[in-house]
Write a protein that holds these residues in place. Structure first.
Motif, mmCIF file in Angstrom:
data_model
loop_
_atom_site.group_PDB
_atom_site.id
_atom_site.type_symbol
_atom_site.label_atom_id
_atom_site.label_comp_id
_atom_site.label_asym_id
_atom_site.label_seq_id
_atom_site.Cartn_x
_atom_site.Cartn_y
_atom_site.Cartn_z
ATOM 1 N N LEU A 190 -15.308 67.893 44.532
ATOM 2 C CA LEU A 190 -14.710 69.187 44.854
ATOM 3 C C LEU A 190 -13.572 69.017 45.849
ATOM 4 C CD1 LEU A 190 -17.937 71.327 44.947
ATOM 5 C CD2 LEU A 190 -15.981 71.671 43.436
ATOM 6 N N ASP A 199 -9.625 69.785 45.225
ATOM 7 C CA ASP A 199 -8.831 70.610 46.116
ATOM 8 C C ASP A 199 -7.532 69.907 46.494
ATOM 9 O OD1 ASP A 199 -8.999 73.150 47.437
ATOM 10 O OD2 ASP A 199 -8.853 71.997 49.302
ATOM 11 N N ASN A 253 -11.557 73.727 39.933
ATOM 12 C CA ASN A 253 -12.941 73.671 40.395
ATOM 13 C C ASN A 253 -13.894 73.345 39.255
ATOM 14 O OD1 ASN A 253 -12.728 74.003 43.138
ATOM 15 N ND2 ASN A 253 -12.643 76.231 43.016
ATOM 16 N N SER A 261 -21.506 80.073 47.073
ATOM 17 C CA SER A 261 -21.597 78.618 47.231
ATOM 18 C C SER A 261 -22.926 78.223 47.866
ATOM 19 C CB SER A 261 -20.410 78.084 48.029
ATOM 20 O OG SER A 261 -20.446 78.546 49.348
ATOM 21 N N LEU A 311 -16.596 74.842 50.172
ATOM 22 C CA LEU A 311 -16.558 75.257 48.775
ATOM 23 C C LEU A 311 -16.199 76.740 48.686
ATOM 24 C CD1 LEU A 311 -16.991 74.267 45.932
ATOM 25 C CD2 LEU A 311 -19.359 75.021 46.082
#
Ligand code: ATP
Ligand code: MG
Lengths: 364, 505
Positions: A341, A345, A21, A305, A294
């Motif tokens: 992001l 992931d 992250n 988030s 997130l």
């Protein structure tokens, strides 16, 4: 010719998750810097401004909290829907529906009911408004197999147009000098704020309570268990005897309802009258989708988030004013962050290998 | 010229979250050999083969091909070294044709007209090993055996000299197993080498030249099959003797637990899969349904347990009409279900072991108070299951997907049996279980029978059927070709013909 091949990662450690992250945000900031450079702005200065404008000053931080309120409520609700793989893209409409119902209550009983009755009544109405709107795609999906992405998305437009119609038509206020919009709600219908800020703390408290309750629902209750099972493997859910119809309805009542409450907050805490849909909710329902992802669909993490993205919204406004950048800059920053992001992931869950296919044994 | 003459794994270790799955493993295989890889559920067989295939990286150790060290960091590397693997769960795309699937997994697939060019290759290989395969059929139309052949062709086309097969026979019919073994023997004679993982000791004895036995992640021994028998293999695996025969004492017939009358059920493709089936099952009875897979067994089981709608006919559990009730209501009327494709339907892979231990039971009073789940009790229950069914897991707080195949099965079986259902509908309950676990499971089924429960057992394994069942129905093309008493040895000798539909009683 080279080939990309993708494998599932065998294990994912918390450290790797954290590093991914952080790495994603750093990479995103790098690309954002390029955008700033292209706009002729010093990227270090601009990014510094974003954070200074959102978290670095008291004024900025208060604004950040203010904008976090609808994001927390809506994002928390979305974690539940997304966990069951119900792709609710309609939170924007659900926020608006909440605001619409609240306006109706406020305009109808604003002068007769005292504040301590009126405001709870508005919140209830807002919840119901969002929930009812959420129920429509749920029923369409389970009973008629209609894809919820389409139906929730389309309902956003329907709601927005409905509000526009009301504020230029039947609900148009006589104090607006001919501009569209309802009259201001009565004093009793307005939420009080922390002095010197726009933080309507009542809604903020509701949001925090909602997050806590949702966490308990997801991880402690039978219903939450069923949601998790459906999301993991819907075939297993069927085998386990879970009632999909009932479960989906409850999910959307909660998800839509929380968005509706956010709508009341915006209406009665910020704007005080129902105006154009884009001013009531400037895309909170869509930003909340990012917020929920997130947070890895964990309601508790939504608190963090939501604050993060609220900060970007506020910081974006700040640089827009101080650096004279176009209004779309925030959306670009937002979008780049999201893309990175999500990519992060993906690389967290998968291992991608580059291979070459022109080896001798294949050409024999 | 073969790329691999010998392959060695030297001192391989691999741990997950600090626990060894493989520890100091040495293994060697030569060209023209079939090596059996044996071991209890969770012994580390799949892990070891995933390392060889490049899916996992070992913590330490080396892989040597023809005496030279090689680095295998991904399946691309291993395919280039000449290693191919057929996983237990096929990795084919259901809506694509055979050719398309092969093209996707093939390294030299040309950009233009891939299908035509690959077609020639496929025909060439299927002729060489006399495979029966229809290149333009969609994968979902294929039987498990046919899908497996597609996987094998995929591996061969990529030039695999070493073929790894992880529990290849558990999903096959007896005929398909025979066919597979013929192909494997042909390959062996061609100079290929094969590593075969199986829990069926007969098969191992039948086809393997040598075996390597793993126990709790370590090597327990190597042996030539020539000098071994089933008993000694089993002893090597689990360190004690296994009873291959269980004792089923006669019991008086109890009351009626299940009554199925004139049942009609549709299959996935909308074609009638169960046609006018009627039978009943009594307490103190194990009722077996034999037959080649794909003759309506799955649909019958699903219709009884409420997962699939009944077209016409009735199902009674005791005195209660449960026809087309919801799966949960049927469960609450005492009918438990171990589904056929359990890994696909029976678990939520990303949830913890203890979450999965109550999948069908979470609504019961003892696991939830009002709307809240009682995690304390749930965890205790899970610990009991893990202990009594010997589920190998690091803890009950791991995602169930991290368990070995056999251990997932054990948890599901334990979960469904432990609630003492009046009727247990079990499809192939011993698939994928090691010999020790199989023995234990059969004992548990007989125990349910003794305690007044009933079992409806679907199995292709005739030995299992004969051993456990009081009555046996044979299913063919959606119909029963007869219901026989297990003492009726004369008619039972015709069971093969009944399974083929040529004899009816
Ligand atoms: N990705 C993973 N994460 C954590 N533990 C794992 C993982 N993969 C395997 N294990 C553990 O490693 C051990 C060995 O598993 P493996 O799948 O190799 O067993 P196996 O011999 O193939 O058993 P079976 O006969 O049941 O298929 C098991 O205890 C399993 O829980
Ligand atoms: Mg295995």
């Amino acid at each position: 010719m080279f080939k990309l091949t993708v494998y599932d990662r065998e294990t994912i450690t918390p450290l790797r998750s954290l590093m991914t992250n952080i790495g994603s945000v750093v990479a995103a900031l790098f690309v954002i810097s390029i955008v700033f450079l292209l706009c002729g702005v010093n990227p270090v200065y601009a990014i510094g401004k974003i954070f200074a404008g959102s978290f670095g000053s008291m004024y900025g931080f208060k604004e950040t909290v203010t904008k976090a309120i609808p994001l927390i409520l809506t994002g928390a609700g979305l974690t539940l829907a997304f966990r069951a793989k119900f792709w609710n893209i309609g939170a924007e409409g659900q926020i608006l529906m909440g605001a619409l119902m609240g306006t109706w209550v406020g305009l109808t009983w604003g002068s007769v009911l005292p504040s301590f009755l009126l405001i709870p009544l508005m919140f209830v109405a807002g919840f119901l408004g969002g929930a009812l709107l959420g129920l429509i795609p749920a029923i369409l999906k389970i009973k008629f197999s209609i894809n919820e992405v389409i139906s929730t998305l389309m309902l956003n437009y329907i709601c927005a147009e409905l509000i526009t119609m009301l504020i230029v038509g039947p609900w148009k206020g006589n104090t607006r000098f001919g501009f569209p919009g309802t009259n201001n709600l009565s004093e009793a219908a307005l939420l009080s704020v922390i002095p010197g800020s726009r933080i309507h703390y009542g809604t903020l408290m509701l949001a925090i309570v909602a997050v806590v309750i949702l966490s308990i629902i997801v991880y402690r209750t039978r219903f939450g268990y069923e949601v998790r099972v459906i999301g993991e493997n819907s075939e297993a859910g069927k085998y386990a005897g879970i009632d999909f119809f009932r479960t989906t309805l409850v999910i959307m009542v909660i998800s839509g309802g929380l968005a509706g409450i956010a709508g009341i907050g915006e209406l009665a805490g910020i704007h005080h009258y129902l105006g154009y849909p884009a001013s009531i909710s400037s895309g909170y329902g869509f930003t909340a989708i990012i917020v929920a992802w997130l947070a890895k669909l964990n309601p508790m993490y939504v608190l963090v988030s939501a604050l993060f993205f609220a900060g970007i919204l506020v910081g974006g406004d700040a640089i827009q004013i101080s650096l004279g950048l176009p209004g779309a800059t925030v959306q670009i920053v937002n979008g780049i962050l999201l893309v990175f992001l999500i990519m992060g992931d993906y690389f967290l869950k998968h291992r991608v290998v580059v291979g070459f296919s022109n080896r001798e044994h294949l050409t024999k | 010229m073969r790329k691999i003459e010998t392959l060695e794994m030297v001192n391989i270790s691999k741990s997950f979250q600090g626990k060894f799955a493989n520890q100091g493993i040495n293994l060697k295989i030569n060209s023209g050999e079939i090596l059996g890889l044996l071991g209890e559920n969770g012994a580390g067989k799949t892990t070891l083969m995933n390392i060889l295939y490049g899916l996992y990286q070992p913590d330490s150790g080396e892989i040597k091909i023809n005496g030279k060290n090689v680095r295998i960091t991904s399946p691309i590397d291993s395919i280039q070294q000449g290693i191919g693997m057929v996983h237990q769960h096929f990795m084919l795309i259901q809506n694509h044709s055979v050719i398309e699937n092969i093209a996707l997994g093939y390294y030299k697939t040309p950009f233009f007209f891939p299908k035509i060019r690959i077609h020639e290759k496929v025909v060439e290989f299927s002729r060489k090993f006399s495979f029966a395969i229809e290149p333009y059929k969609k994968v979902w139309q294929l039987s498990a055996g046919e899908q497996q052949r597609v996987e094998i062709i995929k591996a061969l086309l990529n030039g695999a000299d070493l073929l790894i097969l992880d529990e290849p026979t558990s999903v096959l019919t007896p005929q398909e197993i025979k066919e597979l073994f013929r192909i494997l023997n042909d390959m062996k004679n061609e100079g290929h080498m094969i590593i075969l993982i199986s829990h069926k000791l007969d098969e191992i004895m039948d086809i393997c030249d040598r075996v390597t036995v793993l126990q709790k992640g370590k090597i327990a021994g190597h042996a030539d099959t020539a000098g071994m028998d089933k008993k000694s293999l089993a002893r090597m695996m689990i360190g004690r003797d296994v009873l291959f025969n269980v004792n089923r004492e006669p019991l008086p017939k109890g009351e009626q637990v299940l009554k199925v009358s004139n049942l009609h059920v549709l299959g996935d493709k909308g074609i009638s899969a169960v046609k006018d089936v009627s039978f009943d099952v009594f307490a103190n009875e194990i009722f077996g349904i034999a037959g080649v897979a794909g003759n309506g067994q799955k649909e019958l089981a699903e219709a009884i347990t409420g997962i699939r709608p009944v077209r016409s006919g009735t199902v009674f559990a005791g005195l209660k009409n449960i026809t087309n009730m919801s799966p949960r209501k049927i469960y609450d009327h005492g009918v438990s279900h171990v589904p056929e494709e359990r890994i696909k339907f029976g678990i939520a892979p990303g949830l913890f072991l203890y979450d999965n231990a109550i999948l069908k039971q979470h609504h019961l009073k003892k696991f939830s108070r009002k709307m809240f789940l009682e995690y304390g009790r749930i965890k205790n229950h899970t610990r009991d299951l893990v202990d009594s069914y010997n589920v190998a897991a690091h803890s009950i707080e791991v995602q169930i997907r991290n368990l070995s195949g056999g251990n997932i099965q054990k948890l599901i079986l334990g979960r469904e049996i432990s609630e003492k259902p009046s009727l247990l509908v079990a499809s192939h309950p011993t698939y994928g279980l090691d010999v020790g676990a199989t023995e234990y499971l059969r004992e548990q089924l007989l125990k349910r029978r003794r305690e007044g429960g009933a079992v409806l057992l679907f199995s292709e394994d005739l030995d299992e059927i004969f051993e456990l069942c009081d009555r046996i129905a044979v299913m063919f093309q959606g119909e029963f070709t007869g219901i026989l008493d297990s003492s009726d040895s004369e008619k039972l000798s015709d069971i093969g013909l009944m399974m083929a539909g040529s004899v009816r009683y």
